[in-house]
Write an enzyme that holds these catalytic residues in place. Structure first.
Site, PDB file in Angstrom:
ATOM      1  N   ASN A  50       0.803  -1.221   0.000  1.00 30.17           N
ATOM      2  CA  ASN A  50       0.000   0.000   0.000  1.00 30.17           C
ATOM      3  C   ASN A  50       0.841   1.278   0.000  1.00 30.17           C
ATOM      4  OD1 ASN A  50       0.791  -0.425   2.652  1.00 30.17           O
ATOM      5  ND2 ASN A  50      -1.054   0.491   3.518  1.00 30.17           N
ATOM      6  N   CYS A  51       2.144   1.154  -0.123  1.00 29.79           N
ATOM      7  CA  CYS A  51       3.039   2.325  -0.158  1.00 29.79           C
ATOM      8  C   CYS A  51       3.023   2.937  -1.566  1.00 29.79           C
ATOM      9  CB  CYS A  51       4.451   1.891   0.229  1.00 29.79           C
ATOM     10  SG  CYS A  51       5.698   3.177   0.008  1.00 29.79           S
ATOM     11  N   ASP A  52       2.761   4.233  -1.652  1.00 28.04           N
ATOM     12  CA  ASP A  52       2.704   4.903  -2.950  1.00 28.04           C
ATOM     13  C   ASP A  52       4.030   4.834  -3.701  1.00 28.04           C
ATOM     14  OD1 ASP A  52       0.032   5.563  -2.618  1.00 28.04           O
ATOM     15  OD2 ASP A  52       0.459   7.570  -1.836  1.00 28.04           O
ATOM     16  N   LYS A  93       4.348   1.460  -5.184  1.00 26.05           N
ATOM     17  CA  LYS A  93       3.449   1.369  -6.341  1.00 26.05           C
ATOM     18  C   LYS A  93       4.081   2.023  -7.568  1.00 26.05           C
ATOM     19  CE  LYS A  93      -0.822   1.314  -3.646  1.00 26.05           C
ATOM     20  NZ  LYS A  93      -2.032   2.075  -3.286  1.00 26.05           N
TER      21      LYS A  93
END
Length: 117
Positions: free
Chosen positions: A9-11, A14
């Site tokens: 879930n880390c931008d 991603k």
């Protein structure tokens, strides 16, 4: 296959995964929360980047860490703290096949992976 260490879930993770996909580089995510950490991963990462670079001081985990731990963190304790709280580790990390990257910077990825394509 490139292994990208981080959390799903880390931008920033991603962005790195998207970049690898767009450039046709086979990869998989090793999620610290789901997959855990191999015993020697932090040792290898610290040897490559230094313990200070491994600590993600912009993370919620860092903000929630007790003040005493923050103030007294040093090399001898950092790896233990990171192993106990892997979301404190800066991400993503790629550390294989002669490639050593921490965080995501498009120019660094382009340079590192130019020899693979």
């Amino acid at each position: 296959m490139i292994i990208v260490y981080g959390i799903k879930n880390c931008d920033t993770v991603k962005k790195a995964l998207k970049w690898l996909t767009e450039h046709g580089i086979e990869h998989r995510l090793h999620d610290y929360r789901v997959d855990g950490l191999e015993p020697d991963f932090l040792v290898r990462a610290e040897a490559q980047f230094g313990w200070r670079e491994l600590v993600n001081k912009r993370s919620t985990s860092w903000r929630n860490l007790d003040e005493n731990t923050k103030k007294t963190l040093k090399k001898s304790t950092a790896l233990c703290v990171l192993a106990e709280q892997p979301t404190l580790i800066k991400r993503p990390i790629i550390l294989q096949d002669g490639i050593a990257l921490i965080g995501f910077n498009e120019q660094d990825y382009t340079a590192a992976f130019s020899q693979i394509k």
